[in-house]
Design a protein around this motif. Structure first.
Motif, PDB file in Angstrom:
ATOM      1  N   GLY A   1       6.265  18.073  -3.573  1.00  0.00           N
ATOM      2  CA  GLY A   1       6.612  16.742  -4.484  1.00  0.00           C
ATOM      3  C   GLY A   1       7.510  16.030  -3.420  1.00  0.00           C
ATOM      4  N   ASP A   2       7.985  16.293  -2.185  1.00  0.00           N
ATOM      5  CA  ASP A   2       8.489  15.473  -1.354  1.00  0.00           C
ATOM      6  C   ASP A   2       7.297  14.433  -0.680  1.00  0.00           C
ATOM      7  OD1 ASP A   2      11.045  16.705  -1.472  1.00  0.00           O
ATOM      8  OD2 ASP A   2      10.487  18.201  -0.223  1.00  0.00           O
ATOM      9  N   THR A   3       6.109  15.282  -0.629  1.00  0.00           N
ATOM     10  CA  THR A   3       4.952  14.467  -0.047  1.00  0.00           C
ATOM     11  C   THR A   3       4.359  13.125  -0.823  1.00  0.00           C
ATOM     12  OG1 THR A   3       4.253  16.647   1.273  1.00  0.00           O
ATOM     13  CG2 THR A   3       2.675  14.791   0.758  1.00  0.00           C
ATOM     14  N   ILE A   4       4.361  13.783  -2.378  1.00  0.00           N
ATOM     15  CA  ILE A   4       3.880  12.734  -3.124  1.00  0.00           C
ATOM     16  C   ILE A   4       4.873  11.615  -3.223  1.00  0.00           C
ATOM     17  CG2 ILE A   4       3.599  12.323  -5.724  1.00  0.00           C
ATOM     18  CD1 ILE A   4       2.852  15.473  -5.897  1.00  0.00           C
ATOM     19  N   VAL A   5       6.165  11.532  -3.078  1.00  0.00           N
ATOM     20  CA  VAL A   5       7.062  10.189  -3.190  1.00  0.00           C
ATOM     21  C   VAL A   5       6.564   9.540  -1.873  1.00  0.00           C
ATOM     22  CG1 VAL A   5       8.289  11.178  -4.940  1.00  0.00           C
ATOM     23  CG2 VAL A   5       8.933  11.598  -2.636  1.00  0.00           C
ATOM     24  N   VAL A   6       6.626  10.170  -0.898  1.00  0.00           N
ATOM     25  CA  VAL A   6       6.248   9.627   0.759  1.00  0.00           C
ATOM     26  C   VAL A   6       5.111   8.573   0.627  1.00  0.00           C
ATOM     27  CG1 VAL A   6       5.577  10.105   2.972  1.00  0.00           C
ATOM     28  CG2 VAL A   6       7.603  11.143   2.029  1.00  0.00           C
ATOM     29  N   GLY A   7       4.092   9.207  -0.384  1.00  0.00           N
ATOM     30  CA  GLY A   7       2.780   8.380  -0.578  1.00  0.00           C
ATOM     31  C   GLY A   7       3.131   7.113  -1.092  1.00  0.00           C
ATOM     32  N   ILE A   8       4.214   6.655  -1.651  1.00  0.00           N
ATOM     33  CA  ILE A   8       4.454   5.268  -1.906  1.00  0.00           C
ATOM     34  C   ILE A   8       5.618   4.654  -1.107  1.00  0.00           C
ATOM     35  CG2 ILE A   8       3.344   5.660  -4.060  1.00  0.00           C
ATOM     36  CD1 ILE A   8       6.332   5.652  -5.337  1.00  0.00           C
ATOM     37  N   GLY A   9       5.918   5.391  -0.106  1.00  0.00           N
ATOM     38  CA  GLY A   9       6.866   4.754   0.971  1.00  0.00           C
ATOM     39  C   GLY A   9       8.157   4.937   0.300  1.00  0.00           C
ATOM     40  N   GLN A  10       8.473   6.002  -0.419  1.00  0.00           N
ATOM     41  CA  GLN A  10       9.828   6.471  -1.015  1.00  0.00           C
ATOM     42  C   GLN A  10      10.238   7.683  -0.655  1.00  0.00           C
ATOM     43  OE1 GLN A  10      10.670   3.024  -3.823  1.00  0.00           O
ATOM     44  NE2 GLN A  10      11.768   4.711  -2.999  1.00  0.00           N
ATOM     45  N   GLY A  11      11.345   8.296  -1.179  1.00  0.00           N
ATOM     46  CA  GLY A  11      11.934   9.577  -0.734  1.00  0.00           C
ATOM     47  C   GLY A  11      12.938   9.405   0.426  1.00  0.00           C
ATOM     48  N   PRO A  12      12.789  10.269   1.443  1.00  0.00           N
ATOM     49  CA  PRO A  12      13.639  10.046   2.537  1.00  0.00           C
ATOM     50  C   PRO A  12      13.112   9.080   3.684  1.00  0.00           C
ATOM     51  CG  PRO A  12      12.559  11.986   2.803  1.00  0.00           C
ATOM     52  CD  PRO A  12      12.037  11.501   1.387  1.00  0.00           C
ATOM     53  N   TRP A  13      11.936   8.629   3.440  1.00  0.00           N
ATOM     54  CA  TRP A  13      11.092   7.517   4.509  1.00  0.00           C
ATOM     55  C   TRP A  13      11.985   6.256   4.258  1.00  0.00           C
ATOM     56  CZ3 TRP A  13       5.289   6.273   4.519  1.00  0.00           C
ATOM     57  CH2 TRP A  13       4.821   5.784   5.714  1.00  0.00           C
ATOM     58  N   THR A  14      12.411   5.881   5.452  1.00  0.00           N
ATOM     59  CA  THR A  14      13.296   4.511   5.688  1.00  0.00           C
ATOM     60  C   THR A  14      12.563   3.774   6.801  1.00  0.00           C
ATOM     61  OG1 THR A  14      14.990   5.188   6.911  1.00  0.00           O
ATOM     62  CG2 THR A  14      15.341   5.268   4.684  1.00  0.00           C
ATOM     63  N   ALA A  15      12.691   2.332   7.017  1.00  0.00           N
ATOM     64  CA  ALA A  15      12.196   1.683   7.975  1.00  0.00           C
ATOM     65  C   ALA A  15      12.956   0.156   8.361  1.00  0.00           C
ATOM     66  CB  ALA A  15      10.592   1.193   7.765  1.00  0.00           C
ATOM     67  N   THR A  16      13.102  -0.197   9.276  1.00  0.00           N
ATOM     68  CA  THR A  16      13.807  -1.451   9.696  1.00  0.00           C
ATOM     69  C   THR A  16      12.682  -2.614   9.363  1.00  0.00           C
ATOM     70  OG1 THR A  16      13.351  -1.530  12.045  1.00  0.00           O
ATOM     71  CG2 THR A  16      15.129  -0.150  11.429  1.00  0.00           C
ATOM     72  N   PRO A  17      13.225  -3.852   9.228  1.00  0.00           N
ATOM     73  CA  PRO A  17      12.181  -4.900   8.968  1.00  0.00           C
ATOM     74  C   PRO A  17      11.439  -5.214  10.324  1.00  0.00           C
ATOM     75  CG  PRO A  17      14.244  -5.408   7.809  1.00  0.00           C
ATOM     76  CD  PRO A  17      14.347  -4.128   8.671  1.00  0.00           C
ATOM     77  N   VAL A  18      12.189  -4.833  11.451  1.00  0.00           N
ATOM     78  CA  VAL A  18      11.206  -4.967  12.775  1.00  0.00           C
ATOM     79  C   VAL A  18      10.311  -4.180  12.732  1.00  0.00           C
ATOM     80  CG1 VAL A  18      11.551  -4.681  15.160  1.00  0.00           C
ATOM     81  CG2 VAL A  18      13.159  -5.994  13.862  1.00  0.00           C
ATOM     82  N   GLN A  19      10.383  -2.813  12.201  1.00  0.00           N
ATOM     83  CA  GLN A  19       9.412  -1.543  12.423  1.00  0.00           C
ATOM     84  C   GLN A  19       8.373  -2.304  11.412  1.00  0.00           C
ATOM     85  OE1 GLN A  19      11.403   1.796  11.155  1.00  0.00           O
ATOM     86  NE2 GLN A  19      11.609   2.455  13.566  1.00  0.00           N
ATOM     87  N   LEU A  20       8.499  -2.628  10.232  1.00  0.00           N
ATOM     88  CA  LEU A  20       7.675  -2.935   9.282  1.00  0.00           C
ATOM     89  C   LEU A  20       6.716  -4.143   9.888  1.00  0.00           C
ATOM     90  CD1 LEU A  20       9.504  -2.813   5.959  1.00  0.00           C
ATOM     91  CD2 LEU A  20       7.560  -1.450   6.480  1.00  0.00           C
ATOM     92  N   ALA A  21       7.404  -5.222  10.340  1.00  0.00           N
ATOM     93  CA  ALA A  21       6.666  -6.289  11.060  1.00  0.00           C
ATOM     94  C   ALA A  21       5.808  -5.893  12.284  1.00  0.00           C
ATOM     95  CB  ALA A  21       7.514  -7.398  11.607  1.00  0.00           C
ATOM     96  N   SER A  22       6.315  -5.032  13.034  1.00  0.00           N
ATOM     97  CA  SER A  22       5.449  -4.475  14.002  1.00  0.00           C
ATOM     98  C   SER A  22       4.377  -3.441  13.671  1.00  0.00           C
ATOM     99  CB  SER A  22       6.434  -3.710  15.295  1.00  0.00           C
ATOM    100  OG  SER A  22       5.826  -3.215  16.316  1.00  0.00           O
ATOM    101  N   SER A  23       4.475  -2.708  12.529  1.00  0.00           N
ATOM    102  CA  SER A  23       3.393  -2.191  12.268  1.00  0.00           C
ATOM    103  C   SER A  23       2.432  -2.729  11.722  1.00  0.00           C
ATOM    104  CB  SER A  23       3.968  -1.045  11.249  1.00  0.00           C
ATOM    105  OG  SER A  23       4.161  -1.683   9.854  1.00  0.00           O
ATOM    106  N   VAL A  24       2.532  -3.908  10.903  1.00  0.00           N
ATOM    107  CA  VAL A  24       1.434  -4.810  10.371  1.00  0.00           C
ATOM    108  C   VAL A  24       0.851  -5.596  11.773  1.00  0.00           C
ATOM    109  CG1 VAL A  24       1.005  -6.772   9.130  1.00  0.00           C
ATOM    110  CG2 VAL A  24       2.652  -5.143   8.490  1.00  0.00           C
ATOM    111  N   THR A  25       1.683  -5.888  12.623  1.00  0.00           N
ATOM    112  CA  THR A  25       0.992  -6.640  13.855  1.00  0.00           C
ATOM    113  C   THR A  25      -0.066  -5.738  14.424  1.00  0.00           C
ATOM    114  OG1 THR A  25       3.184  -7.726  14.376  1.00  0.00           O
ATOM    115  CG2 THR A  25       1.453  -7.336  16.293  1.00  0.00           C
ATOM    116  N   ALA A  26       0.143  -4.207  14.290  1.00  0.00           N
ATOM    117  CA  ALA A  26      -0.790  -3.369  14.806  1.00  0.00           C
ATOM    118  C   ALA A  26      -2.088  -3.243  13.952  1.00  0.00           C
ATOM    119  CB  ALA A  26      -0.295  -1.817  14.981  1.00  0.00           C
ATOM    120  N   LEU A  27      -1.888  -3.455  12.585  1.00  0.00           N
ATOM    121  CA  LEU A  27      -2.970  -3.524  11.557  1.00  0.00           C
ATOM    122  C   LEU A  27      -3.841  -4.673  12.048  1.00  0.00           C
ATOM    123  CD1 LEU A  27      -1.484  -2.762   8.129  1.00  0.00           C
ATOM    124  CD2 LEU A  27      -3.007  -1.318   9.731  1.00  0.00           C
TER     125      LEU A  27
END
Length: 627
Positions: free
Chosen positions: A447-473
């Motif tokens: 059940g923990d894995t399933i909610v991680v699949g939509i970026g929820q649960g304990p997963w957190t990120a900073t706006p800088v991390q999000l922007a950086s990850s999209v730059t890699a994409l």
């Protein structure tokens, strides 16, 4: 009568006695003269250098001269941090007979507050007695004139003119530039440990946050000195020698102050952050956190009242939300998860599921709901990203498992520091089996894995991390390290530093990049895309992903109703995107706390930022939200 006896003087004996006494006196005088001559020779010849130095020390002083701090410019040459002259009242404790009386008289003469006096004694206790201690900063012209008229009453007290930092754009750039403030005991200890104390002998301020702190070594410069002759009252008569200080280097940052202002305008009234990166090298074009504060308050020593207000504010303005805000990434990471699913062959472009609004597991009563209660029907991976279908990604996460997810997402920079040149940064949380065991002492459940699949649960990120990850994409796996620093500013030109690059993300099938990025294009420009309303009628093509992060659990069978929830428990609005689609130049990440839908609230802000970059910056936030 008997006759008187006549004593005949023995002139020979008297002469001998006189001669002996004269000889003894001569010997004594000779010895004394010899001793005097010997001592004179010792002082004037043997100890000449020593006493010459002491003599000069009484009339000659070597004073350190502070270097001018380097200026900071934005990428277009706009001055962001400058130096302005101020006058301060300083006391040298060992030159003052009665310190308490002197301070009391000065406080009465210049109307100095009790808090300033308390701060003076606090600094005095931690300072050497022969070093000047500041009693009052930023003297007005009237105060300077008042003290000058009475200066003869206060030996050991003087007015010093110096340059101090000023930030002309105020709270627009606080969290990225940081600020300088008075060197305290903690700073002094660090300087001593680093062997830099002598270089700060005449310096009052040091970088405390942001770029000012991170690039302190570039901005500060090298201390100089002047050898001066003083009179018996310690006043300078003349300068004998002068070694000029080396000023700090002027630097240019990647920030575009006009885009920064647009971000500030867009976030007005909201808690959140905007980060904009240059997709071609990772340069930070915008990094704004709201609410902010005026950094000029700290330069001369913020009052207890003002600092307490900032520290105790429920909105936490002292936190840099762009780098320290930890938000559930929500649906903004669905493109990353889709890429992993395609790469590891859990799905193909033509893989479809039927979404009826919920996802269930065999023998499990819990139902994981889609944001669209009646479901999206038949969807493939492109549809799932465009329409943000939760059920598709519940199923995908179930197929992949947490080990694959956490291992792959780490390559995009989640769960680690971005490498940004600011010390104020959080690594946030990328959940894994090991993380949960160490943090909670519990095993990982499906059940923990399933909610991680939509970026929820304990997963957190900073706006800088999000922007950086999209730059890699958008760069097909090339990972640029986000950098505020652009280069050294010399003679009106900037020597641009080389971009920093991390280990790339390897993908076996390059087609997978196209599938994911094409779906992000559909988010903004296709009929069912969740970001389509925000990006109508643009002269440029863009791509993105909306996200709505749920902060509190909603019981099975109940519906989310924002009006019934405390404002701080309402959903966060998230958005990531880039433009132009065919040849990306900028990447945008937006996080709004408790604002609701990512498509309705965060998307229009990203549109404002992109419009500004592409020269369409006249649209207002209200107009964008009405589209």
């Amino acid at each position: 009568m008997a006759p008187k006896r006549v004593v005949i003087r023995d002139h020979s004996a008297e002469a001998n006695l006189f001669a002996r006494r004269s000889f003894i006196a001569l010997i004594i005088i000779t010895m004394m003269a010899s001793a005097l001559l010997f001592n004179l020779y010792h002082l004037q010849v043997t100890r000449y250098d020593d006493y010459q130095t002491r003599s000069n020390g009484n009339r000659i002083k070597v004073l350190p001269v502070a270097p001018n701090r380097g200026l900071i410019y934005d990428r277009n040459g706009v001055l962001l941090a400058e130096n302005r002259p101020v006058f301060s009242l300083q006391l040298v404790p060992n030159e003052i007979k009665n310190l308490e009386q002197t301070v009391a008289e000065l406080a009465q003469l210049l109307n100095i507050s009790d808090s300033d006096v308390e701060d003076f004694y606090k600094d005095y206790r931690g300072q050497r007695r022969f070093k000047p201690v500041t009693l009052l900063n930023r003297l007005s012209k009237q105060s300077v004139a008042q003290f000058s008229a009475h200066q003869h009453r206060f030996p050991g007290v003087s007015i010093e003119a110096r340059l101090t930092r000023y930030y002309p754009h105020g709270d627009t750039l606080t969290h990225v530039l940081g600020y300088v403030s008075k060197i305290n005991q903690k700073d002094l200890k660090k300087l001593q440990e680093a062997g830099q104390e002598a270089n700060y002998a005449a310096t009052y301020d040091i970088g405390k946050l942001g770029i000012e702190k991170y690039h302190e070594s570039l901005l500060h410069g090298q201390v100089g000195s002047q050898e001066v002759e003083v009179n018996n009252q310690g006043r300078i008569i003349r300068t004998l020698n002068f070694v000029p200080p080396v000023p700090g280097k002027d630097i240019t940052v990647n920030i575009d102050v006009e885009m920064q202002k647009v971000a500030q305008q867009a976030l007005a009234g909201n808690r959140g952050a905007v980060v904009v990166l240059d997709a071609r090298d990772g340069g930070v074009l915008t990094l704004y956190s709201n609410p902010a504060y005026d950094p000029n308050l700290f330069v001369h020593g913020i009052s207890r009242k003002n600092y307490s207000a900032l520290l105790n504010s429920a909105d936490k303005p002292l936190i840099n939300r762009a780098t320290q805000g930890q938000y559930p990434p929500a649906s903004t990471v669905k493109p990353h998860l889709a890429l992993l699913g395609l790469e590891n062959k859990h799905i193909r472009l033509d893989t479809q599921i039927f979404d009826r609004g919920v996802f269930t597991l065999k023998n499990v009563t819990h139902k994981w709901r889609d944001w669209l209660s009646w479901g999206h029907g038949h969807v493939n991976v492109t549809d799932a990203i465009e329409q943000s279908c939760d059920t598709f990604f519940y199923d995908l996460a179930y197929r992949m498992g947490i080990d694959e997810i956490s291992g792959y997402m780490a390559q995009f920079g989640f769960g680690e520091y971005s490498g940004l040149d600011l010390y104020e940064e959080s690594s946030a949380i990328l959940p894994s089996r090991g993380w949960k065991k160490a943090r909670m002492g519990e095993p990982w459940y499906m059940g923990d894995t399933i909610v991680v699949g939509i970026g929820q649960g304990p997963w957190t990120a900073t706006p800088v991390q999000l922007a950086s990850s999209v730059t890699a994409l958008v760069n097909h796996g090339t990972r640029y390290v986000p950098q505020v620093f652009r280069g050294i500013h010399q003679e009106g030109q900037t020597v641009v530093a080389e971009p920093k690059i991390r280990e790339p993300i390897e993908v076996a099938d390059m087609t997978n990049w196209h599938i994911v990025l094409d779906a992000m294009y559909g988010v903004n420009h296709r009929e069912k895309g969740t970001g389509r309303n925000s990006f109508k009628n643009t002269s440029y093509l863009s791509a993105g992903k909306t996200g709505t992060a749920q902060l509190v659990s909603i019981a099975q069978g109940e519906k989310y109703d924002a009006e019934k929830l405390d404002e701080r428990h309402r959903d966060n609005a998230m958005y990531v995107g880039f433009a132009p689609y065919d040849d990306p130049e900028i990447v945008v990440a937006v996080a709004l706390e408790n604002a609701g839908s990512g498509s309705a609230q965060a998307g229009p802000i990203a549109r404002m930022i992109m419009d500004q970059y592409f020269g369409e910056g006249n649209a207002t936030l209200a107009q964008n939200r009405n589209n």
